[in-house]
Design a protein around this motif. Sequence first.
Motif, PDB file in Angstrom:
ATOM      1  N   ASP A 105      44.387  37.213  36.900  1.00 12.90           N
ATOM      2  CA  ASP A 105      43.754  37.824  38.070  1.00 12.90           C
ATOM      3  C   ASP A 105      42.401  37.190  38.352  1.00 12.90           C
ATOM      4  N   GLN A 155      41.293  35.665  41.890  1.00 13.46           N
ATOM      5  CA  GLN A 155      40.148  36.222  42.609  1.00 13.46           C
ATOM      6  C   GLN A 155      39.077  35.178  42.919  1.00 13.46           C
ATOM      7  N   GLN A 176      52.029  37.809  43.001  1.00 17.82           N
ATOM      8  CA  GLN A 176      50.968  36.981  42.438  1.00 17.82           C
ATOM      9  C   GLN A 176      51.229  35.480  42.640  1.00 17.82           C
ATOM     10  N   ALA A 206      46.644  39.241  46.613  1.00  9.83           N
ATOM     11  CA  ALA A 206      46.194  39.280  45.218  1.00  9.83           C
ATOM     12  C   ALA A 206      45.474  40.577  44.878  1.00  9.83           C
ATOM     13  N   ALA A 248      46.574  43.231  41.958  1.00  5.47           N
ATOM     14  CA  ALA A 248      45.694  43.537  40.822  1.00  5.47           C
ATOM     15  C   ALA A 248      45.561  45.039  40.628  1.00  5.47           C
ATOM     16  N   ARG A 300      37.640  39.264  37.021  1.00  6.43           N
ATOM     17  CA  ARG A 300      37.071  39.123  38.362  1.00  6.43           C
ATOM     18  C   ARG A 300      35.567  38.875  38.306  1.00  6.43           C
TER      19      ARG A 300
END
Length: 400
Positions: A205, A209, A266, A306, A310, A334
């Motif tokens: 993630d 991000q 994703q 995305a 998440a 992130r």
Amino acid sequence: MRRLLGASFVDFLGSGLFLAFSAVYFTGVVGLAAGQVGLGMSIAGAAAIAAAIPLGRAADRYGVRRALVLVHALRAAGTAAYAFVGDWWGYLVVVTIITVADQIATALTQAYVAEIVEGNSRVKVLASYRTVINLAISVGGPLGGLLAGTGLFRTIILANAAAYLLVTAAFATLPQPVRAEEPAPVRRGLGVLRDLRLLSLAGVDGVLQLWQPILNLAFPLWLAQATTLPDGLLGALYAINTVLALVFQALIARHITSLRAARRCQPVAAAFAAAACLLFWYAAQSIPLALFCAALVMLTAAELIAVPAAWTLSYAFAPDDQRGEYLAAFGMGRAVSRYVVGPILITGMLQLAGGWTWGVLALLFVAAGIIAPLTIRNADATRSALGLPCGNDGGRDFRG
């Protein structure tokens, strides 16, 4: 929910207003060098990452809503303190307090939504929450730019702090969910950091991000560095992202409320992000305006897919009694993208490697897209062994 969304609008209206003139204030009024501002932000980001898990644990034990009230009160006090900062050390202390509070507030808000909303509706509520955020920032940014022309920086900052006090009061009036169980026991040591499945999910993630530092740093720097387009176009180009996010965030999020959907989405988000990087790269060679527009559409698509993916993943793998800690840990990926990779790696690479930076970022997104389904599948296997629900839970899939 209306009170939560209303408080969030005031919150991010103030954030957008301050961000619009913060660089001018710190360099022109306080007298800091640009490098000092950037270094302070990086140190503050590192502190926010380090504090995430302990603060998440505290919220699990003493109540998420209570923690949110304290966090927003700290944000109000820190913002007011900006008006009296006179040197770098004072700036460092204040920016660290605010950055730590901002970072944990995101995870705690998500945890609070989980306490008052059930099942798939959580992601839909967060989509509305994020739409409100985008709307508030789109109003606050231009307003801050206009107010900066008055030169009344400290007055505006104090007014902003007063608005954050209203946000604090609003959160204090929100209901405190009744716990069915005893408060979470005090946890020490590595805790959630031993959960390799969560760390792998957070890592993937974190790569996805990267759309945020690309949008806020890499794209404007590249436009100024590699093209002859006027800087005045930045506002219009940013509007592409703002309008698309306002119109489509809730619509897309409603289709990414299952683990199966998140697993499939994703790689799609990674593909959009990689395509955006290649378009940014090629924009320096041919038809820059058209290619910048196309790249921003691709990058916004990656963002809109995305982010709800998440949310779904972080909810699915966070135990109810450790939700604050798990969501804070998930947000660390992130935070690394926002505070470390973005300000340092991307800007540094653009200076040293130029257009090849976009090729590296594209490869990074492709790798994340390949790894993402494997990571979720391995996490599913772990949950199955523990007797917990896995990703094959039905739900609608996003196929756009």
